[in-house]
Scaffold this active site. Structure first.
Site, mmCIF file in Angstrom:
data_model
loop_
_atom_site.group_PDB
_atom_site.id
_atom_site.type_symbol
_atom_site.label_atom_id
_atom_site.label_comp_id
_atom_site.label_asym_id
_atom_site.label_seq_id
_atom_site.Cartn_x
_atom_site.Cartn_y
_atom_site.Cartn_z
ATOM 1 C CB THR A 219 -31.458 41.075 32.935
ATOM 2 O OG1 THR A 219 -31.918 42.367 32.290
ATOM 3 C CG2 THR A 219 -30.194 40.819 32.119
ATOM 4 N NE ARG A 247 -29.452 51.305 28.368
ATOM 5 C CZ ARG A 247 -29.509 50.365 29.129
ATOM 6 N NH1 ARG A 247 -30.005 49.106 28.681
ATOM 7 N NH2 ARG A 247 -29.140 50.407 30.308
ATOM 8 C CB VAL A 248 -26.242 49.094 23.602
ATOM 9 C CG1 VAL A 248 -25.726 47.791 23.914
ATOM 10 C CG2 VAL A 248 -26.924 49.154 22.226
ATOM 11 N N GLY A 249 -27.089 48.258 26.655
ATOM 12 C CA GLY A 249 -26.677 48.503 28.171
ATOM 13 C C GLY A 249 -25.350 47.672 28.296
ATOM 14 C CG ASP A 250 -25.105 45.517 31.921
ATOM 15 O OD1 ASP A 250 -26.137 45.998 31.581
ATOM 16 O OD2 ASP A 250 -24.881 44.750 32.962
ATOM 17 C CB THR A 270 -29.032 41.348 36.216
ATOM 18 O OG1 THR A 270 -30.603 42.035 35.932
ATOM 19 C CG2 THR A 270 -29.146 40.770 37.587
ATOM 20 N N GLY A 271 -28.583 44.689 36.106
ATOM 21 C CA GLY A 271 -28.853 45.924 36.868
ATOM 22 C C GLY A 271 -28.981 47.068 35.939
ATOM 23 N N GLY A 273 -27.464 49.003 33.559
ATOM 24 C CA GLY A 273 -26.581 48.927 32.775
ATOM 25 C C GLY A 273 -25.271 50.153 32.788
HETATM 26 N N1 ASP Z 1 -28.479 45.506 32.818
HETATM 27 C C1 ASP Z 1 -29.752 45.494 31.937
HETATM 28 C C2 ASP Z 1 -29.388 46.607 30.832
HETATM 29 O O1 ASP Z 1 -29.231 47.780 31.441
HETATM 30 C C3 ASP Z 1 -30.786 45.545 32.551
HETATM 31 C C4 ASP Z 1 -31.184 44.684 33.839
HETATM 32 O O2 ASP Z 1 -30.287 43.939 34.008
HETATM 33 O O3 ASP Z 1 -32.324 44.839 34.625
HETATM 34 O O4 ASP Z 1 -29.822 46.824 29.872
#
Ligand code: ASP
Length: 354
Positions: A219, A247-250, A270-271, A273
């Site tokens: 990301t 699915r939608v992340g953070d 980033t991580g 989500g």
């Molecule tokens: N945060 C992003 C998500 O969960 C993925 C990532 O940052 O690696 O969609």
């Protein structure tokens, strides 16, 4: 009658303007003080192992991170806005196949690419976000269009793409985003789910393609502060490999993956989500700074090293505070990151011990 009154008033008005302008010109010119500028970017956090990354690969990551941050910094130096700086930087990272954003993003369960992005401005608390778009080349620019030209904050899927067309965006086929490396990563996960393993050829190709990082990494995000003291933050991603059911992340969730407030700081995350949404990571860091009067570094560490760790949420954040201090925090083995601080000091780093 009216006409003659106008004629009488005209010379006295001209005199008044002359007097006023001479007063203005004789007053000392007070230059409004410029704020220090700074910019920080990330290209994802995760299990980045030094022993799995070749020197050549490391160098290429350094090059692309340095190139992206320098282009944003140049805009700030020339007096441009923090919004323009982060849009330019994130667009470059979206175009690079190295990162999980734009071209080179991860595949969903069905073998397609769905992208999320958001941007926020700290002076107005204006924000724009898009989720699950599959045909917009640079989703961060669409997030900005949502901020600037729509009454809404977040647009998703087909609706977001209809808006993109109305705004004059050219759509690209979903194929544009797909890379072989990401396809193999999905194939491996799907094989594991079935209790099978990849064919020898596929697994060799996969090893060669991504020895240097883990499957969902990459990301991208940027935070900047401009000469007017305005902070902007933005983030863009393909999400997680094998994501399902829309699915939608953070990343497009304002307050989770992205937040900016000139009273405290700007954050891009980033991580994993799901955890970042539940912990309201980006907003929580800004709020802790403001309410507790603590530094950006301390606020980031409280959220990333304590709160998220307790929840088992892995990942990291970058940020800049209202005084142009730059900070990073991540609880994973590495995070692709770079910064140019208010003294012009440059850093490009990948591993924890860099
Ligand atoms: N945060 C992003 C998500 O969960 C993925 C990532 O940052 O690696 O969609």
């Amino acid at each position: 009658m009216r006409f003659s009154l106008k004629l009488m008033l005209r010379p006295s008005l001209v005199c008044l303007m002359l007097v006023l302008s001479s007063i203005c010109f004789s007053l000392p010119v007070t230059q409004s003080k410029e704020s220090p500028i700074a910019i920080v970017i990330h290209g994802g956090a995760g299990t980045i192992k030094r022993e799995l990354m070749s020197d050549e690969m490391e160098e290429r990551y350094h090059e692309v991170l340095a190139m992206a941050i320098e282009s944003g910094y140049q805009i700030l130096k020339d007096g441009g806005s923090s919004t323009d700086a982060i849009i330019t930087t994130i667009t470059l990272l979206e175009d690079s196949p190295f990162f999980n954003a734009g071209h080179g993003a991860v595949f969903n369960h069905d073998g397609d690419i769905e992208l999320d992005a958001s941007i926020m401005q700290g002076d107005s608390l204006n924000a724009g976000a898009v989720a699950a778009v599959s045909r917009v080349k640079n989703p961060i620019t669409l997030a900005l269009a949502v901020l600037e030209h729509s009454p809404h904050v977040m647009l998703v899927g087909e609706g977001a793409e209809m808006f993109a067309c109305q705004q004059g965006f050219d759509l690209v086929p979903n194929q544009y985003f797909k890379t072989e490396r990401r396809r193999l990563q999905l194939e491996e996960i799907l094989a594991k789910e079935k209790g099978a393993s990849l064919s020898k050829t596929a697994s060799n190709a996969l090893l060669a393609a991504y020895r240097f990082d883990e499957k969902k990494l990459g990301t991208v995000g940027a935070v900047a502060i401009d000469k007017r003291g305005n902070i902007a933050a933005g983030t863009s991603t393909g999400g997680m490999t094998n994501k399902r059911f829309g699915r939608v992340g953070d990343v497009p969730v304002i307050g989770a993956g992205t937040y900016a407030d000139n009273n405290s700081c700007g954050i891009s995350a980033t991580g994993h989500g799901e955890y970042f949404i539940r912990a309201a990571v980006a907003h929580d860091i800004c709020a802790r700074m403001e309410y507790k009067g603590i530094s950006l570094q301390q606020a980031q560490d409280e959220v990333v090293q304590e709160k998220l760790v307790k929840m088992n949420g892995s990942g990291g954040v970058i940020g800049i505070d209202k005084d142009a201090n730059v900070a990073f925090s991540f609880n994973s083995l590495g995070m692709y990151r770079a910064s140019i601080d208010k003294d012009g000091v440059r850093q490009v780093k990948i591993f924890k011990d860099d």
